[in-house]
Design a protein around this motif. Structure first.
Motif, PDB file in Angstrom:
ATOM      1  N   HIS A 161       0.838  -1.206   0.000  1.00 32.57           N
ATOM      2  CA  HIS A 161       0.000   0.000   0.000  1.00 32.57           C
ATOM      3  C   HIS A 161       0.869   1.251   0.000  1.00 32.57           C
ATOM      4  O   HIS A 161       0.601   2.212  -0.742  1.00 32.57           O
ATOM      5  N   GLN A 163       3.747   1.548  -1.167  1.00 32.31           N
ATOM      6  CA  GLN A 163       4.428   1.654  -2.455  1.00 32.31           C
ATOM      7  C   GLN A 163       3.453   1.951  -3.592  1.00 32.31           C
ATOM      8  O   GLN A 163       3.863   1.999  -4.759  1.00 32.31           O
ATOM      9  N   GLY A 164       2.192   2.126  -3.256  1.00 31.04           N
ATOM     10  CA  GLY A 164       1.187   2.425  -4.277  1.00 31.04           C
ATOM     11  C   GLY A 164       0.750   1.213  -5.072  1.00 31.04           C
ATOM     12  O   GLY A 164       0.081   1.356  -6.108  1.00 31.04           O
ATOM     13  N   TYR A 167      -4.396  -0.507  -3.624  1.00 32.57           N
ATOM     14  CA  TYR A 167      -5.219   0.701  -3.633  1.00 32.57           C
ATOM     15  C   TYR A 167      -6.697   0.301  -3.646  1.00 32.57           C
ATOM     16  O   TYR A 167      -7.036  -0.858  -3.895  1.00 32.57           O
ATOM     17  N   ASP A 364      -1.883  -3.814  -7.786  1.00 33.20           N
ATOM     18  CA  ASP A 364      -1.402  -3.445  -9.115  1.00 33.20           C
ATOM     19  C   ASP A 364      -0.600  -4.623  -9.673  1.00 33.20           C
ATOM     20  O   ASP A 364       0.626  -4.646  -9.623  1.00 33.20           O
TER      21      ASP A 364
END
Length: 883
Positions: A161, A163-164, A167, A364
């Protein structure tokens, strides 16, 4: 003395208990030996042993036992998966018997109930794996919900999370309206449904009397349409792109867009777009900027301000009838066509799933997939068979965001806490979340934890390193990661294998395994997939009870040819039970003839040709079996050991040595007894990975002073030291001569009692010398009255075969009517040729191949192969008849 009959049930329980109690399954992390690691694919804690389990765990156990015997420090890491939805359903069904639901207990108390169930019933699958002989280190058993693994899950979630890479998003999911949760594609079962294709006419705005026709199998979703798509190059509709239709019943203006998803060759060439209720439409909507209007609630009932009030609260199927009736009344129903199509259903709830637009947590996956793709492309991890790499590449290159949230109670609760304004804080602990919230708001606030749990595949994606103690840097983690091989089925290459690759590379900076062995399906004997509805399920525990574990294991290994599904027939298991009996009886014969292990026996010092031959053949068998296991060719390993044990050792060597054991040469007797015992011992070594129970029992019974149990003995590795080419060639010649005579007798229907004089034509001095040396053996085992060089012309009533440079001639005057035999063989060959021609015609018929079920085509191919083999055999017999 060995019992007359081998009793698997008594032996199996005893030896497994002794292995486990003695720590025979445990690795030695402090040793200097090279590690060898397999991670057990964790079976569902709700599960019970099925034939797919039996295959995959047999293969893993063969690899572990083999490498343990080769001196590797072998760890087979076991464990079970908490199986979120499946386990919750089991416990909820139990509660329902008392008229209760989980909501009567509340979340915390219900979770306690699940743990209670797990303590009482969750060990079924692991006890059944023990019956299969699985030599996993059970002292290290893990569970995906135990505290160590839960800590790993929380850390991974928080780090991704930050580190993107994790989401929240509003996207379509497979929604189960009965279980009220998103489910993965693997939990979706496609069922063939006889339905309809409804063709509706949508009026073009501003063009009175002009319509565009769309077709749908789900009329109720039209209430959520936000566009109509046509192909940009479709001449019929080019002028309409950019215009609008007025959505019937709703009155909403929706645009006509150009998108290549619309196929001009299918239907009218125009398709309705409902981005909130169809996966393909969702992507079209994103490309074309169309709104996504959710018209259903979690029960798949019509809801929302965007639909007419008369539809609100209706079940989706009630709404379907109403939509069709109203459009028909408005003369906007062009036609209805019967239409059979596949409809996705929840595999556990049994209801049709609904693509549903909802807020979920996502990974992702595209970013994480790149290193995982590169690792396989670079050969850091290899697939066996190699063609599965293409499946992996296809999935990974087209990977979508991974929905990881589930709306159930049993599982890893998502470590996210919400503040009063909806802002959320992702942390490993509630304390850390409170601190983050206080910093964000400037004061302490009340937080509410996210109610969702994580997809079961999320925790199992961490299995190769979380089970070894990560995030702590344990000695085991440093020693046993990456693992050597993953053994699994093709159906979870994407769901599990790919995700372990992604997580392993991201958090451990290395692949989780060097090799991925993909095994085939176990089908029934006709090649059909086993299912309860077909009534063709074979229970491995029933086979174990009937024939013994070793027979089942050996059957599965013998049929595990790379890339080919296993057609399991019970008579194959029975056949390999007979193989176990043959081994047992051979051991009894050896024991009764004084062939017991001799301390200090040195096989390289033998004097008897037959003994030098058998130890060389044994060394060759061990080498080829080891090479086959190393290459994941388990069928070759099993068949090599089978042929040597039953054929070379039992049928030939034990028969060849009877004259020695019954003779007067004491030195030859002693050498032969010692050789027989040594070879039998080595056979037990070689067979042990495949048939651990009977081999361990014989190992224990045949000698009282073994320094260790067979499970801990070393794999036979003799190199070329025992190979004696002269002895090999001489005894192989004897075997081939006797086999050829037996074949001629069999093919010509010669009575077993008939003693025939064999003639040899064009025999060289070496052949004549061998003949003289082994004459008595040849006469006895080929049932001949004499064997001599041919003197004169070849008798007319004779059959012939060629052995090296010599011709074997078997005169059958007065024993067999050769003309009659020739006619019989010719007729049989013609009949088979006709059958092969019919099958070839079927298989070359494109319509038949396209329409026939896979198992029917496979059956035709098998029939052809069997017919061709029989034809060739009969043709050889015909060719043997002298002109």
């Amino acid at each position: 003395m060995l019992e007359k009959t081998y009793r698997p049930a008594e032996v199996e329980e005893k030896h497994y208990r002794l292995w486990e109690e003695s720590g025979a399954f445990a690795p030695d992390p402090g040793s200097n030996a090279q590690p060898y690691t397999i991670m057990m694919p964790p079976p569902n804690v709700t599960g019970s042993l099925h034939m797919g389990h039996a295959l995959t765990f047999t293969i893993q156990d063969v690899l572990i036992r083999f490498n343990r015997m080769r001196g590797r420090d072998a760890l087979w890491q076991p464990g079970t998966d908490h199986a979120g939805i499946a386990t919750q359903m089991v416990v909820e069904r139990n509660l329902a018997k008392d008229g209760k639901t989980r909501h009567d207990f509340g979340r915390a108390a219900f979770i306690d109930k699940v743990w209670e169930w797990k303590a009482e019933s969750g060990g079924t699958i692991t006890s059944q794996l023990r019956r299969l002989g699985a030599s996993a280190d059970w002292s290290r058993e893990r569970f995906t919900m135990d505290e160590g693994l839960s800590r790993a899950v929380r850390k991974v979630f928080v780090e991704l999370h930050r580190q993107g890479l994790i989401y929240k998003d509003k996207r379509l999911v497979n929604w189960d309206p009965k279980l009220h949760t998103a489910i993965s594609d693997l939990e979706v079962e496609q069922k063939e449904v006889k339905g309809n294709l409804w063709h509706f006419r949508y009026p073009i705005e501003g063009e009175e009397g002009r319509f565009i026709t769309v077709a749908t199998t789900r009329p109720e979703t039209m209430l959520g349409d936000t566009g109509v798509a046509v192909h940009p190059e479709d001449e019929r509709y080019k002028d309409l792109i950019g215009k609008h239709v007025v959505l019937p019943l709703v009155g909403r203006r929706i645009p006509i867009v150009g998108d290549e998803y619309a196929d001009p060759e299918t239907g009218s060439g125009a398709v309705k777009i409902t981005p909130a209720h169809d996966f393909n439409d969702f992507e079209v909507g994103r490309r074309c900027g169309l709104a996504a209007i959710n018209i259903m609630d979690r029960d798949a009932r019509i809801t929302g301000d965007d639909v007419p009030e008369a539809y609100r609260g209706l079940d989706r199927y009630e709404a379907r009838k109403k939509v069709v009736a109203e459009l028909e009344a408005l003369e906007l129903l062009e036609k209805i066509e019967p239409h059979t199509h596949m409809v996705p259903h929840g595999d556990r709830s049994g209801v049709a799933i609904e693509p549903w637009l909802t807020d979920q947590w996502y990974v992702d996956a595209a970013t994480l997939a790149k290193p995982a793709l590169e690792a396989v492309e670079a050969g850091k991890t290899v697939f066996v068979p190699k063609q599965w790499e293409n499946t992996y590449f296809e999935w990974m290159r087209n990977i979508q965001p991974w929905c990881i949230s589930r709306q159930i109670w049993w599982g890893h609760q998502i470590p996210a806490w919400y503040g009063p304004d909806g802002a959320f804080f992702v942390e490993e602990t509630e304390e850390a979340a409170r601190a983050a919230a206080a910093k964000h708001y400037g004061h302490e606030v009340e937080l509410t934890r996210d109610q969702d749990v994580l997809d079961t595949w999320f925790s199992s994606a961490l299995w190769p390193f979380s089970t070894l103690g990560w995030p702590d840097q344990t000695p085991e983690l440093g020693r046993y990661y990456p693992t050597d091989v993953l053994v699994t089925g093709f159906d979870i290459i994407f769901f599990w294998v790919a995700r372990m690759m992604m997580m392993g590379l991201h958090f451990m900076k290395d692949v989780p395994f060097r090799t991925i062995y993909i095994h085939a399906l176990v089908r029934d004997e006709k090649g059909q997939k086993m299912s309860k509805s077909k009534g063709n399920v074979i229970d491995p525990l029933d086979l174990i009870g009937e024939y013994g574990t070793d027979a089942l294991r050996f059957t599965l290994a013998a049929m595990a040819a790379q890339g080919r599904d296993i057609k399991l027939a019970v008579n194959r298991v029975e056949g390999y039970r007979n193989f176990a009996t043959k081994l047992w009886n051979a051991a009894r014969y050896c024991e009764m003839n004084g062939a017991i292990p001799v301390a200090g026996f040195r096989p390289e010092n033998l004097t008897q040709t037959v003994n030098r031959w058998i130890v060389g053949a044994l060394a060759d068998c061990a080498r080829r079996t080891g090479e086959a296991i190393d290459a994941y060719k388990f069928n070759e390993a099993a068949n090599t050991t089978y042929q040597f044990t039953w054929g070379t050792f039992c049928d030939w060597y034990l028969e060849f040595t009877k004259p020695i054991l019954n003779g007067t040469d004491e030195a030859a007797k002693a050498e032969t007894r010692a050789t027989t015992a040594w070879v039998l011992d080595e056979i037990l070594h070689i067979l042990h990975p495949l048939m651990p129970f009977i081999t361990e029992e014989l190992w224990e019974q045949l000698s009282a002073d073994r320094p260790n149990r067979l499970i801990a003995a070393r794999w036979p590795d003799h190199g070329d030291a025992l190979t004696d080419p002269a002895a090999r060639d001489e005894m192989d010649w004897v075997v081939r001569l006797i086999s050829s005579v037996r074949s001629m007798r069999s093919e010509m229907n010669v009575p077993p009692s008939a003693q025939i004089a064999l003639k040899l034509k064009d025999a060289d001095p070496e052949t004549l010398k061998r003949l003289e040396t082994h004459r008595d053996l040849i006469l006895r085992m080929a049932r001949l009255s004499s064997v001599d060089p041919l003197d004169g012309a070849v008798p007319k009533s004779a059959v012939q075969d060629v052995l090296d440079g010599a011709t074997l001639i078997l005169p059958l005057e007065g024993i067999v009517d050769l003309d009659k035999e020739r006619a019989r063989l010719t007729k049989e060959i013609e009949k088979l040729a006709g059958e092969i021609k019919k099958i070839d015609a079927k298989l070359s018929n494109e319509q038949f191949v396209a329409k026939a079920p896979e198992e029917v085509i496979e059956e035709q191919r098998d029939r052809r192969e069997a017919a061709a083999q029989t034809r060739d055999k009969l043709q050889k017999a015909l060719d043997m008849l002298a002109a």
